[in-house]
Scaffold this active site. Structure first.
Site, PDB file in Angstrom:
ATOM      1  N   THR A 202      -6.016   7.747  -3.425  1.00 39.47           N
ATOM      2  CA  THR A 202      -6.047   7.841  -2.193  1.00 39.47           C
ATOM      3  C   THR A 202      -4.896   8.849  -1.697  1.00 39.47           C
ATOM      4  O   THR A 202      -5.134   9.630  -0.783  1.00 39.47           O
ATOM      5  CB  THR A 202      -5.761   6.422  -1.596  1.00 39.47           C
ATOM      6  OG1 THR A 202      -6.641   5.605  -1.889  1.00 39.47           O
ATOM      7  CG2 THR A 202      -5.218   6.532  -0.054  1.00 39.47           C
TER       8      THR A 202
ATOM      9  N   GLU B  94       0.918  -1.277   0.022  1.00 35.37           N
ATOM     10  CA  GLU B  94      -0.094   0.033   0.003  1.00 35.37           C
ATOM     11  C   GLU B  94       0.746   1.206  -0.067  1.00 35.37           C
ATOM     12  O   GLU B  94       0.533   2.321  -0.589  1.00 35.37           O
ATOM     13  CB  GLU B  94      -0.984   0.084   1.167  1.00 35.37           C
ATOM     14  CG  GLU B  94      -2.177  -0.855   1.060  1.00 35.37           C
ATOM     15  CD  GLU B  94      -3.321  -0.445   0.339  1.00 35.37           C
ATOM     16  OE1 GLU B  94      -2.986  -0.528  -1.046  1.00 35.37           O
ATOM     17  OE2 GLU B  94      -4.140   0.025   0.793  1.00 35.37           O
TER      18      GLU B  94
HETATM   19  N1  LIG Z   1      -2.461  -4.041  -8.058  1.00 35.20           N
HETATM   20  C1  LIG Z   1      -3.072  -3.126  -7.952  1.00 35.20           C
HETATM   21  N2  LIG Z   1      -4.525  -2.807  -7.907  1.00 35.20           N
HETATM   22  C2  LIG Z   1      -5.172  -1.591  -8.054  1.00 35.20           C
HETATM   23  N3  LIG Z   1      -4.447  -0.363  -7.880  1.00 35.20           N
HETATM   24  C3  LIG Z   1      -2.858  -0.529  -8.160  1.00 35.20           C
HETATM   25  C4  LIG Z   1      -2.515  -1.751  -7.961  1.00 35.20           C
HETATM   26  N4  LIG Z   1      -1.193  -1.512  -8.005  1.00 35.20           N
HETATM   27  C5  LIG Z   1      -0.924  -0.060  -8.109  1.00 35.20           C
HETATM   28  N5  LIG Z   1      -2.192   0.306  -8.158  1.00 35.20           N
HETATM   29  C6  LIG Z   1      -2.339   1.977  -8.246  1.00 35.20           C
HETATM   30  O1  LIG Z   1      -3.091   2.430  -7.170  1.00 35.20           O
HETATM   31  C7  LIG Z   1      -4.391   3.134  -7.626  1.00 35.20           C
HETATM   32  C8  LIG Z   1      -5.137   2.772  -6.796  1.00 35.20           C
HETATM   33  O2  LIG Z   1      -5.353   2.674  -5.309  1.00 35.20           O
HETATM   34  P1  LIG Z   1      -6.051   3.803  -4.567  1.00 35.20           P
HETATM   35  O3  LIG Z   1      -5.842   5.235  -5.192  1.00 35.20           O
HETATM   36  O4  LIG Z   1      -5.562   3.702  -3.072  1.00 35.20           O
HETATM   37  O5  LIG Z   1      -7.540   3.580  -4.597  1.00 35.20           O
HETATM   38  P2  LIG Z   1      -8.107   2.347  -4.240  1.00 35.20           P
HETATM   39  O6  LIG Z   1      -7.159   1.231  -3.272  1.00 35.20           O
HETATM   40  O7  LIG Z   1      -9.173   2.596  -3.227  1.00 35.20           O
HETATM   41  O8  LIG Z   1      -8.588   1.692  -5.304  1.00 35.20           O
HETATM   42  C9  LIG Z   1      -4.327   3.189  -9.109  1.00 35.20           C
HETATM   43  O9  LIG Z   1      -4.095   4.425  -9.686  1.00 35.20           O
HETATM   44  C10 LIG Z   1      -3.344   2.316  -9.586  1.00 35.20           C
HETATM   45  O10 LIG Z   1      -2.369   2.849 -10.622  1.00 35.20           O
HETATM   46  N1  LIG Z   2      -7.172   5.337   5.765  1.00 31.77           N
HETATM   47  C1  LIG Z   2      -7.056   5.379   4.101  1.00 31.77           C
HETATM   48  C2  LIG Z   2      -8.046   4.342   3.448  1.00 31.77           C
HETATM   49  C3  LIG Z   2      -7.837   4.433   1.980  1.00 31.77           C
HETATM   50  O1  LIG Z   2      -8.761   3.437   1.453  1.00 31.77           O
HETATM   51  P1  LIG Z   2      -9.213   3.228  -0.161  1.00 31.77           P
HETATM   52  O2  LIG Z   2     -10.090   2.028  -0.169  1.00 31.77           O
HETATM   53  O3  LIG Z   2      -9.409   4.449  -0.715  1.00 31.77           O
HETATM   54  O4  LIG Z   2      -7.751   2.677  -0.699  1.00 31.77           O
HETATM   55  C4  LIG Z   2      -7.710   6.606   3.673  1.00 31.77           C
HETATM   56  O5  LIG Z   2      -8.729   7.232   4.052  1.00 31.77           O
HETATM   57  O6  LIG Z   2      -6.642   7.466   3.159  1.00 31.77           O
END
Ligand SMILES: Nc1ncnc2c1ncn2[C@@H]1O[C@H](COP(=O)(O)OP(=O)(O)O)[C@@H](O)[C@H]1O
Ligand SMILES: N[C@@H](CCOP(=O)(O)O)C(=O)O
Length: 294
Positions: free
Chosen positions: A167, A120
């Site tokens: 995020t 993450e």
């Molecule tokens: N295995 C993965 N699955 C999904 N998103 C990924 C992965 N690896 C990297 N990413 C990146 O993470 C971003 C999505 O994560 P985030 O912004 O935390 O949203 P959420 O986790 O809620 O879908 C995307 O922009 C993507 O490019």
């Molecule tokens: N505590 C984090 C949780 C992010 O969750 P996601 O499902 O949007 O990846 C935050 O609120 O930043």
């Protein structure tokens, strides 16, 4: 070969920012790991075009690196990225669980959660555990250095507006400090969420989700937030919050109110000029090994 089903998760539950999370019974990713001399990643399914296959940029690659193993990773994404349903976490957690099985690492849930949280960090800049913990342990989880998991099966409705929020961006919208009064209000609300889970009291869970710190900072990023939230509460939701970093909204409600809450969510966003869809779900299990093979 090991195949794992990794569920979507909803982190924060409002007052439990960066600490609380629930696993949802749907949607889910499927990750398939095969032993290999070097790590390679292929991605298909929901939002695959936005997900890097470079192991250095994909959460899965960092998880394998932190576990000291390599593998061929095939991902079938069921959790849309950047929606607030733990898409990046599902991959990280699913790969951690699959690698543990594939290489017989003998790691505990807490060790797997720690490894998945390193994934993450690649994406959001911080190793927050509130998605990967419920994704691995299932149910409702409370995480800091360690994770406590609780059986829970309350009903929820998720609204997914046609908006994309990363995020990382949503974390950038947060205030750098809170007042003593806000701190004590948050502790009280978060305590009611835990008490509601333990007492199976969905009214208490919903009321405890109230948060005027993170929610207030992020609501402006979600057009239609007020209309959708108010409509869901009027339709019987006991509480509504931004799911994770959004844009998804999560409503907690009684089972019989789910159809009305789902319809109200979509209508509320529509009245604000925002297309959306809503689905009915419930708190569910964590990662499950669904196939073993050569
Ligand atoms: N295995 C993965 N699955 C999904 N998103 C990924 C992965 N690896 C990297 N990413 C990146 O993470 C971003 C999505 O994560 P985030 O912004 O935390 O949203 P959420 O986790 O809620 O879908 C995307 O922009 C993507 O490019
Ligand atoms: N505590 C984090 C949780 C992010 O969750 P996601 O499902 O949007 O990846 C935050 O609120 O930043």
């Amino acid at each position: 070969m090991i195949e794992v089903r990794a569920p979507a998760t909803s982190a924060n539950l409002g007052s439990g920012f960066d600490v609380f999370g629930v696993a949802l019974d749907k949607p889910a990713d499927i990750v398939r790991l095969t032993k290999a001399e070097r790590t390679s990643i292929s991605v298909n399914g929901a939002g695959a075009e936005y997900i890097p296959e470079d192991p250095k940029k994909n959460t899965a690659g960092e998880v394998l690196r932190s576990l000291g193993v390599t593998a061929r990773v095939e991902m079938d994404k069921g959790v849309r990225p950047s929606s607030g349903l733990g898409s990046s976490a599902a991959s990280a957690a699913g790969v951690a669980v699959a690698a543990n099985e594939l290489y017989d690492l003998g790691l505990s849930d807490d060790e797997l959660i720690h490894a998945a949280a390193q994934g993450e960090k690649v994406v959001s800049g911080e190793a927050h555990k509130d998605n990967v913990a419920p994704c691995i342990a299932g149910g409702f989880t409370v995480s800091d250095e360690r994770t406590t998991a609780f059986d829970a099966d309350f009903h929820v409705v998720v609204a997914l507006p046609d908006i994309v929020i990363s995020t990382r961006d949503a974390r950038g919208a947060l205030p750098s400090s809170v007042s003593i009064q806000q701190r004590s209000e948050t502790v009280a609300n978060a305590s009611h969420v835990v008490a509601g889970v333990l007492k199976d009291d969905v009214e208490m869970v919903g009321a405890g989700m109230y948060d005027d710190v993170v929610e207030e900072a992020r609501a402006p990023l979600i057009e239609g937030y007020d209309e959708a939230r108010d409509a869901a509460l009027d339709a019987g939701a006991t509480g509504v919050t931004i799911s994770g970093a959004g844009p998804a909204l999560l409503a907690v409600c009684e089972r019989e109110d789910k159809p009305d809450v789902a319809e109200a969510f979509v209508e509320g966003f529509w009245n604000a000029g925002v297309e959306s869809r809503a689905f009915q779900a419930r708190v569910g299990d964590g990662c499950q090994v669904v196939k073993r093979g050569r």
